[in-house]
Design a protein around this motif. Structure first.
Motif, PDB file in Angstrom:
ATOM      1  N   GLY A   1      38.262  44.909  42.792  1.00  7.90           N
ATOM      2  CA  GLY A   1      38.521  46.353  42.815  1.00  7.90           C
ATOM      3  C   GLY A   1      38.001  47.070  41.593  1.00  7.90           C
ATOM      4  N   LYS A   2      38.926  47.786  40.944  1.00  8.72           N
ATOM      5  CA  LYS A   2      38.551  48.691  39.846  1.00  8.72           C
ATOM      6  C   LYS A   2      37.992  47.980  38.624  1.00  8.72           C
ATOM      7  N   GLY A   3      38.448  46.762  38.404  1.00  7.73           N
ATOM      8  CA  GLY A   3      37.975  46.035  37.228  1.00  7.73           C
ATOM      9  C   GLY A   3      38.636  46.510  35.943  1.00  7.73           C
ATOM     10  N   SER A   4      39.902  46.910  36.026  1.00  2.00           N
ATOM     11  CA  SER A   4      40.580  47.392  34.804  1.00  2.00           C
ATOM     12  C   SER A   4      40.758  46.261  33.797  1.00  2.00           C
ATOM     13  N   ASN A   5      41.152  45.084  34.263  1.00  2.00           N
ATOM     14  CA  ASN A   5      41.282  43.948  33.334  1.00  2.00           C
ATOM     15  C   ASN A   5      39.901  43.526  32.819  1.00  2.00           C
TER      16      ASN A   5
ATOM     17  N   GLY B   1      42.248  41.057  39.017  1.00  3.46           N
ATOM     18  CA  GLY B   1      42.435  41.828  40.243  1.00  3.46           C
ATOM     19  C   GLY B   1      41.603  41.245  41.372  1.00  3.46           C
TER      20      GLY B   1
ATOM     21  N   ILE C   1      46.225  37.154  35.761  1.00  2.63           N
ATOM     22  CA  ILE C   1      47.338  37.954  35.249  1.00  2.63           C
ATOM     23  C   ILE C   1      48.035  38.593  36.439  1.00  2.63           C
TER      24      ILE C   1
ATOM     25  N   GLU D   1      49.426  44.314  29.820  1.00  3.32           N
ATOM     26  CA  GLU D   1      48.378  43.420  30.335  1.00  3.32           C
ATOM     27  C   GLU D   1      47.172  43.426  29.408  1.00  3.32           C
TER      28      GLU D   1
HETATM   29  C1  GRF Z   1      46.153  44.381  37.345  1.00  3.36           C
HETATM   30  O1  GRF Z   1      47.240  45.235  37.347  1.00  3.36           O
HETATM   31  C2  GRF Z   1      46.600  42.945  37.473  1.00  3.36           C
HETATM   32  O2  GRF Z   1      47.930  42.763  37.153  1.00  3.36           O
HETATM   33  C3  GRF Z   1      46.374  42.607  38.909  1.00  3.36           C
HETATM   34  O3  GRF Z   1      45.299  43.420  39.305  1.00  3.36           O
HETATM   35  C4  GRF Z   1      45.289  44.594  38.541  1.00  3.36           C
HETATM   36  C5  GRF Z   1      43.912  44.917  38.098  1.00  3.36           C
HETATM   37  O4  GRF Z   1      43.142  45.230  39.194  1.00  3.36           O
HETATM   38  N1  GRF Z   1      46.136  41.214  39.049  1.00  3.36           N
HETATM   39  P1  GRF Z   1      41.795  46.030  38.945  1.00  3.36           P
HETATM   40  O5  GRF Z   1      41.072  45.308  37.878  1.00  3.36           O
HETATM   41  O6  GRF Z   1      42.158  47.392  38.497  1.00  3.36           O
HETATM   42  O7  GRF Z   1      41.100  46.012  40.260  1.00  3.36           O
END
Ligand code: GRF
Length: 218
Positions: free
Chosen positions: A15-19, A93, A113, A179
């Protein structure tokens, strides 16, 4: 002679790739001395692929819908990953359940995570479930990946209070701040050889961590 060897990180997203972004930033700021050697998404439209491209990282999509079943996708993904010779694979994610055969190929070198205080609330909608249960705290857990969904040995856990007026969204963003701290921290420890998986337990400096991992005090 090449003396600049750095641990090689492979990152899986959906998805977004926030991690993913927190690892890009942590490496840029020298919090982690490692190199991201590939970013792979099972979803060709994942916005996280754009984040990877913007950071100049090798990235590609491997669309699970192009495979007849879970096993064949996992074999293709594992072969693709192995080509990058990763030292550590990070699920960021990544919304796919992995087969035991896949997990065994990368035993002890794959982390995830999860936005809850595992073993509470494996799976989806963790914040909503915690609010509905009337919990007063939740959090996030970094863990080694085993074939049990969100069930592998915990490495680090951070707690977050649940406030009376919290919604799943406000709570998620507060958990995400933690996180951002604990996932890079676990990876840093792994790259330094401090964290290992041994006899089914996450160990810090060779000593088994408690079942809920190292308790991070932010
Ligand atoms: C995070 O909140 C993590 O806890 C879960 O996926 C989320 C990140 O997803 N495993 P993304 O990187 O924003 O798609």
């Amino acid at each position: 002679m090449n003396t600049s060897y750095k641990p090689r990180l492979a990152i899986l997203i959906s998805g977004k790739g926030s991690n993913l972004q927190s690892f890009i930033d942590a490496i840029q700021m020298n919090v982690i001395d490692a190199e991201i050697v590939c970013v792979i998404s099972n979803n060709p439209d994942a916005p996280g692929l754009e984040k990877a491209r913007a950071a100049g990282l090798p990235c590609q999509a491997l669309d699970h819908r192009q495979f007849p079943d879970r096993d064949s996708f996992d074999v293709a993904l594992a072969d693709l990953l192995e080509g990058y010779r990763p030292n550590l694979i990070l699920l960021c994610g990544f919304m796919r359940i992995l087969t035991p055969a896949f997990v065994e190929r990368f035993a002890g070198m794959m982390m995830n995570i999860h936005p809850s205080l595992l073993p509470k609330y494996p799976g989806l909608h963790t914040q909503q479930r915690a609010i509905e249960a009337g919990d007063t705290k939740t959090g996030a857990t970094v863990h080694f990946v085993t074939s049990e969904l969100d069930g592998g040995p915990a490495i680090i856990q951070a707690e977050v209070p649940i406030l009376e007026d919290d919604t799943a969204e406000t709570l998620s963003s507060r958990v995400f701040e933690q996180e951002n701290l604990i996932y890079p921290m676990a990876v840093r420890w792994y790259c330094q050889g401090r964290v290992t998986l041994s006899n089914g337990r996450a160990c810090l400096f060779g000593r088994p961590l408690p079942p809920t991992g190292f308790a991070f005090q932010g």
